[in-house]
Design a protein around this motif. Structure first.
Motif: not given
Ligand SMILES: *Cc1c(COP(=O)(O)O)cnc(C)c1O
Length: 391
Positions: A214-235
């Motif tokens: 599980w990973v979380c951050t307070k900053d929505p823009a940072v959260m979006e970058r991590m989410t896109i990475y996780a989805v694109t790289h199949g995590l």
């Protein structure tokens, strides 16, 4: 036989709510029209499309862990290391510099030492028990600092508040891997952490039958970058794993309390054994950061105890063989007690000099205390230590 058309069917609507979360294994979700799908992708309406991009079981589990950590909008990924990847690989770019604690989880250390440099990301390690050492390691291109508050396997306590101050001053992201400490002892976001992550595999899921992160951050823009990475790289993690973890999480606080009580007893027992040289447990007064452990971890000792006994490999062999009730297995946070021997496992590829500097000798063991009867558990340690002494 006539072929039948496999149309998706809607799950019957019920006015009453299922008490246990249903498992939703569907890989895809059918929409009615391109307009509807458009609206879904643009976020005007809520709807799932494809399981790698998100599914109900991941969201239900993520909301539960968010609540424990006092955060919002976290994501579930397939393992603790997937969470570390989403942060390091999802946020850093060539030319950035990353600082890690010098006693991070082995694979996190490896990602810093082997993988990030291949992408042109500079890394360095610092002693996180001293905020000054972290401050000295910061460079103009430092992007983030990755910290584990209780170090593995030496149970040293990081100066989280000091490091948070340094990071805030320098505009560097503070990332806390809260796997060892857990929200029962520490909510890193209350101490200035920007990003918090977990290996859900360990205490949160708690039954050694699922790997998730599980990973979380307070900053929505940072959260979006991590989410896109996780989805694109199949995590992303599977629905059934998320369901298992949710089931485990329901008893997290009870398991934590029980394991902690036993761990405290075990630490005190070990400390007075004739062939035990050192015991590391946060609430013991002989802990090197005992005052910090009390204030930062709110008096919580958690389930992990490390100790060093006398003797070399043969004593270590005698101990694990004789204390056969204890699973000699390199994990933690399970319902059963597990013991690990860093010299032959997690730290086998670390130089002798570095191991000795951290006190990790042949007699060093890390214990993850489980939920067994405390008397029976201590009897098993007693038996093992006596056998080790007689070698
Ligand atoms: C186990 C662990 C990880 C990695 O988690 P996995 O679920 O095994 O990938 C990361 N950090 C810490 C502190 C851990 O104990």
């Amino acid at each position: 036989m006539k072929p039948t058309l496999q149309r998706p069917v809607a799950i019957p609507v019920s006015q009453s709510t299922a008490v246990a979360t249903p498992i939703m294994p569907s890989v895809v979700y059918a929409s009615q029209t391109p307009d509807e799908l458009d609206a879904q992708y643009s976020g005007e309406i809520q709807g799932y499309t494809y399981a790698r991009e998100g599914h109900p079981n991941a969201d239900v589990l993520a909301r539960r862990i968010d609540a424990l950590e006092g955060m919002a909008g976290g994501i579930i990924v397939g393992s603790g290391m997937a969470a570390v990847s989403a942060v390091l690989m999802g946020l850093c770019e060539s030319g950035d510099h990353v600082i890690g604690g010098n006693q991070l989880y082995g694979r996190s250390l490896r990602m810093l030492s082997e993988d990030l440099p291949r992408y042109g990301i500079e890394t360095s390690l610092a002693d996180t028990t001293d905020a000054q050492k972290v401050a000295e390691a910061i460079k103009p291109n430092t992007k983030l600092v990755l910290v584990e508050v209780v170090s593995n396997p030496t149970i040293r306590i990081a100066d989280l508040d000091g490091i948070a101050e340094v990071c805030a001053q320098k505009g560097v992201l503070l990332v806390v891997d809260n796997t060892f400490t857990t929200p029962a002892a520490l909510k890193p976001v209350e101490h200035g952490a920007d990003i918090v992550l977990h290996s859900v595999t360990k205490l949160l899921a708690g039954h050694a039958d699922v790997t998730l992160g599980w990973v979380c951050t307070k900053d929505p823009a940072v959260m979006e970058r991590m989410t896109i990475y996780a989805v694109t790289h199949g995590l992303t993690g599977s629905p059934f794993d998320c369901w298992l973890a949710e089931r485990g999480l329901a008893t997290f606080e009870l398991r934590y309390e029980r394991a902690e009580k036993t761990a405290q007893r075990l630490a005190d027992f070990l400390a007075v054994q004739p062939n035990v040289k050192m015991v590391a447990y946060p609430t013991r007064p002989d802990h090197p950061e005992s005052a910090r452990a009390q204030s930062l971890l709110r008096g919580k000792g958690a389930n992990m105890v490390s100790f060093e006994m006398e003797g070399g490999r043969s004593a270590a062999n005698a101990f694990t063989k004789t204390a056969s009730e204890l699973a000699f297995a390199p994990t933690l946070g399970d319902v059963g007690t597990t013991i690990s021997h860093p010299n032959s496992s997690s730290h086998r590829n670390i130089s002798e000099a570095e191991r000795v500097a951290n006190g990790i000798t042949e007699g060093f063991f890390r214990v993850s205390v489980g939920l067994e009867d405390p008397d029976a558990l201590i009897a098993a340690f007693d038996k093992g230590l006596k056998a080790a002494k007689d070698t």
